[in-house]
Design a protein around this motif. Structure first.
Motif, mmCIF file in Angstrom:
data_model
loop_
_atom_site.group_PDB
_atom_site.id
_atom_site.type_symbol
_atom_site.label_atom_id
_atom_site.label_comp_id
_atom_site.label_asym_id
_atom_site.label_seq_id
_atom_site.Cartn_x
_atom_site.Cartn_y
_atom_site.Cartn_z
ATOM 1 N N GLU A 1 42.798 48.974 31.334
ATOM 2 C CA GLU A 1 42.680 50.351 31.816
ATOM 3 C C GLU A 1 43.064 50.472 33.287
ATOM 4 O O GLU A 1 43.554 51.514 33.730
ATOM 5 C CB GLU A 1 41.245 50.848 31.622
ATOM 6 C CG GLU A 1 40.822 50.966 30.164
ATOM 7 C CD GLU A 1 39.311 51.123 30.007
ATOM 8 O OE1 GLU A 1 38.888 51.671 28.959
ATOM 9 O OE2 GLU A 1 38.550 50.685 30.903
ATOM 10 N N ALA A 2 42.859 49.392 34.039
ATOM 11 C CA ALA A 2 43.116 49.430 35.480
ATOM 12 C C ALA A 2 44.580 49.669 35.801
ATOM 13 O O ALA A 2 44.907 50.244 36.846
ATOM 14 C CB ALA A 2 42.647 48.123 36.126
ATOM 15 N N VAL A 3 45.476 49.228 34.915
ATOM 16 C CA VAL A 3 46.913 49.412 35.156
ATOM 17 C C VAL A 3 47.234 50.879 35.416
ATOM 18 O O VAL A 3 48.018 51.214 36.319
ATOM 19 C CB VAL A 3 47.731 48.879 33.965
ATOM 20 C CG1 VAL A 3 49.208 49.203 34.131
ATOM 21 C CG2 VAL A 3 47.537 47.380 33.811
ATOM 22 N N LEU B 1 49.258 34.186 42.887
ATOM 23 C CA LEU B 1 47.923 34.757 42.698
ATOM 24 C C LEU B 1 47.228 34.055 41.538
ATOM 25 O O LEU B 1 47.805 33.876 40.466
ATOM 26 C CB LEU B 1 48.016 36.251 42.388
ATOM 27 C CG LEU B 1 47.963 37.227 43.556
ATOM 28 C CD1 LEU B 1 48.366 38.628 43.099
ATOM 29 C CD2 LEU B 1 46.582 37.254 44.186
ATOM 30 N N SER B 2 45.984 33.674 41.758
ATOM 31 C CA SER B 2 45.244 32.997 40.693
ATOM 32 C C SER B 2 44.630 33.980 39.709
ATOM 33 O O SER B 2 44.205 33.585 38.619
ATOM 34 C CB SER B 2 44.153 32.103 41.288
ATOM 35 O OG SER B 2 43.276 32.855 42.088
ATOM 36 N N VAL B 3 44.556 35.249 40.095
ATOM 37 C CA VAL B 3 44.116 36.299 39.179
ATOM 38 C C VAL B 3 45.141 37.424 39.237
ATOM 39 O O VAL B 3 45.835 37.596 40.235
ATOM 40 C CB VAL B 3 42.715 36.844 39.535
ATOM 41 C CG1 VAL B 3 41.662 35.785 39.328
ATOM 42 C CG2 VAL B 3 42.669 37.366 40.967
ATOM 43 N N LYS B 4 45.244 38.185 38.177
ATOM 44 C CA LYS B 4 46.236 39.246 38.116
ATOM 45 C C LYS B 4 45.717 40.508 38.817
ATOM 46 O O LYS B 4 44.510 40.731 38.943
ATOM 47 C CB LYS B 4 46.569 39.574 36.652
ATOM 48 C CG LYS B 4 47.137 38.398 35.869
ATOM 49 C CD LYS B 4 48.503 37.980 36.399
ATOM 50 C CE LYS B 4 49.157 36.923 35.514
ATOM 51 N NZ LYS B 4 50.443 36.458 36.050
ATOM 52 N N VAL B 5 46.669 41.315 39.250
ATOM 53 C CA VAL B 5 46.335 42.554 39.962
ATOM 54 C C VAL B 5 45.402 43.457 39.154
ATOM 55 O O VAL B 5 44.409 43.966 39.694
ATOM 56 C CB VAL B 5 47.629 43.301 40.359
ATOM 57 C CG1 VAL B 5 47.339 44.734 40.785
ATOM 58 C CG2 VAL B 5 48.342 42.550 41.482
ATOM 59 N N PRO B 6 45.649 43.692 37.850
ATOM 60 C CA PRO B 6 44.714 44.548 37.104
ATOM 61 C C PRO B 6 43.289 44.012 37.081
ATOM 62 O O PRO B 6 42.330 44.792 37.099
ATOM 63 C CB PRO B 6 45.312 44.577 35.691
ATOM 64 C CG PRO B 6 46.768 44.319 35.896
ATOM 65 C CD PRO B 6 46.821 43.332 37.021
ATOM 66 N N GLU B 7 43.136 42.682 37.064
ATOM 67 C CA GLU B 7 41.789 42.112 37.083
ATOM 68 C C GLU B 7 41.105 42.358 38.420
ATOM 69 O O GLU B 7 39.898 42.612 38.488
ATOM 70 C CB GLU B 7 41.828 40.615 36.792
ATOM 71 C CG GLU B 7 40.431 39.999 36.685
ATOM 72 C CD GLU B 7 40.446 38.510 36.395
ATOM 73 O OE1 GLU B 7 39.358 37.915 36.409
ATOM 74 O OE2 GLU B 7 41.536 37.947 36.161
ATOM 75 N N ILE B 8 41.882 42.290 39.514
ATOM 76 C CA ILE B 8 41.316 42.577 40.834
ATOM 77 C C ILE B 8 40.775 43.996 40.878
ATOM 78 O O ILE B 8 39.652 44.246 41.317
ATOM 79 C CB ILE B 8 42.378 42.351 41.931
ATOM 80 C CG1 ILE B 8 42.749 40.871 42.026
ATOM 81 C CG2 ILE B 8 41.870 42.857 43.281
ATOM 82 C CD1 ILE B 8 43.911 40.579 42.954
ATOM 83 N N ARG C 1 37.618 44.338 38.676
ATOM 84 C CA ARG C 1 36.408 43.763 39.261
ATOM 85 C C ARG C 1 35.778 44.702 40.297
ATOM 86 O O ARG C 1 34.571 44.869 40.343
ATOM 87 C CB ARG C 1 36.741 42.431 39.932
ATOM 88 C CG ARG C 1 36.994 41.281 38.979
ATOM 89 C CD ARG C 1 35.700 40.774 38.316
ATOM 90 N NE ARG C 1 35.950 39.541 37.567
ATOM 91 C CZ ARG C 1 35.667 38.335 38.008
ATOM 92 N NH1 ARG C 1 35.137 38.173 39.206
ATOM 93 N NH2 ARG C 1 35.914 37.274 37.266
ATOM 94 N N TYR C 2 36.619 45.323 41.121
ATOM 95 C CA TYR C 2 36.078 46.151 42.193
ATOM 96 C C TYR C 2 35.799 47.581 41.756
ATOM 97 O O TYR C 2 35.274 48.375 42.540
ATOM 98 C CB TYR C 2 36.992 46.081 43.416
ATOM 99 C CG TYR C 2 36.881 44.732 44.060
ATOM 100 C CD1 TYR C 2 35.741 44.370 44.770
ATOM 101 C CD2 TYR C 2 37.868 43.772 43.879
ATOM 102 C CE1 TYR C 2 35.596 43.100 45.304
ATOM 103 C CE2 TYR C 2 37.741 42.505 44.421
ATOM 104 C CZ TYR C 2 36.596 42.176 45.125
ATOM 105 O OH TYR C 2 36.455 40.920 45.645
ATOM 106 N N SER C 3 36.122 47.889 40.502
ATOM 107 C CA SER C 3 35.768 49.221 39.996
ATOM 108 C C SER C 3 34.289 49.297 39.620
ATOM 109 O O SER C 3 33.845 50.292 39.045
ATOM 110 C CB SER C 3 36.644 49.606 38.797
ATOM 111 O OG SER C 3 36.333 48.832 37.646
#
Length: 340
Positions: A186-188, A262-269, A272-274
């Motif tokens: 959903e973050a995308v 990056l060890s984590v993908k942008v959508p995961e970042i 997480r902060y949502s």
């Protein structure tokens, strides 16, 4: 599409625009011109003010309708400029400029800047190798001061309180849609685009603060947040995990890497902060890549100093150049202390 904030050379006001090749197109006046051509002669500016206001932050807050209107502006501008024509608003004001005629500003002052660190593990490894006394796990986070934002060609002030001024090249993720507790999938849809971010840091102040479990003044003094030169919307960035990154000081490469590390993908970042509500125009950083001055064999050879010129570059987004200038002598001491 690349969105910018530029300073109009005639009115000296900061206005929202589109970067098209070597041109900057004023969003507000050009959209009013499009409406005027369509026969909307009375309310052209009122509609333009609603959909494409002069503040880029407000444009992002307008969501999809505003970005669709911006796409209309880009299509119209391409037709005019490719024919060698200039663009004027209905009142006769100039609405297209050569890039050399205007000064680009920071694209926006985000509502909040969430700084996330440790997501480039190469940075953590170089810290460990250098003997940095604090671990850099994934998902370190703190809030960065939006008032510290500066844009292209604006000076970075070297405070009198530090002798260890450092650079940290990062990518800034710009939120385009209000969201709360979204999944990575959903973050995308909540991401508007990306910008270049340089997290300027006073390492000696940071070191003292971290002994007390804090991250504050060492990363939040005036001019310690470089942004620019634009917000590259997602249509400009087919893959945000395949962008070359390079930071140079006086032309010398200091940080060279890419978002593929990056060890984590942008959508995961973003996901997480949502856990806190994110709003259009908020920014989340990715963390920095390896090559910072503090973790080199002879850090004082590489720390920034007055007279240096920093170039922060990310492929497909652009380059931000900033001179380093000496700040005035401090009149008071910052509220930091060594832990007891």
């Amino acid at each position: 599409m690349k969105l910018v904030t530029y300073r109009n050379p005639y009115t000296m006001e900061d206005r929202s625009g589109i970067l098209y090749g070597d041109y900057v197109i004023d969003l507000n006046s050009t959209y009013a011109a499009i409406l005027y051509r369509e026969g909307i002669t009375e309310g052209a500016y009122r509609i333009a003010d609603g959909l494409l206001p002069t503040s880029l932050l407000e444009v992002l807050r307008g969501g999809g309708r505003s970005l669709n209107a911006a796409q209309e502006v880009l299509t119209f501008a391409k037709e005019q400029i490719d024919k060698g024509k200039t663009i004027e608003g209905p009142r006769g004001e100039k609405a297209s400029f050569r890039l050399s005629e205007v000064k680009l500003r920071a694209p926006l002052r985000p509502g909040k800047i969430i700084h996330t660190a440790g997501n480039f593990r190469e940075h953590a490894r170089e810290a460990e190798k250098a003997g940095w006394e604090f671990p850099i796990p994934q998902w370190i986070s703190f809030l960065k001061n939006p008032d510290a934002v500066v844009g292209p060609d604006e000076p970075v002030i070297y405070p009198s309180y530090t002798k260890e001024l450092d650079y940290e090249l990062e990518m800034g993720i710009i939120i385009g849609k209000k969201c709360k507790e979204v999944t990575p999938e959903e973050a995308v849809d909540c991401i508007a685009g990306y910008t270049v971010f340089n997290d300027i840091t006073a390492r000696d102040i940071q070191r003292i603060e971290m002994k007390n479990g804090l991250l504050n003044l060492g990363k939040n003094m005036d001019t310690f947040a470089i942004l620019g030169p634009c917000i590259a919307l997602k249509d400009e960035i087919p893959d945000p995990h395949n962008l070359r990154m390079e930071l140079r000081v006086n032309g010398e490469p200091r940080q060279q890497s890419g978002t593929w590390n990056l060890s984590v993908k942008v959508p995961e970042i973003v996901s997480r902060y949502s856990v806190i509500t994110l709003y259009p125009g908020d920014m989340i950083s990715t963390g920095t890549v390896s090559g910072v001055a503090a973790f080199r064999e002879d850090p004082f050879k590489y720390y920034l100093k007055p007279g240096d010129v920093i170039e922060s570059e990310i492929e497909r987004i652009g380059v931000v150049r900033n001179p380093v200038v000496a700040g005035p002598p401090g009149r008071i001491k910052p509220p930091i202390s060594e832990s007891k």
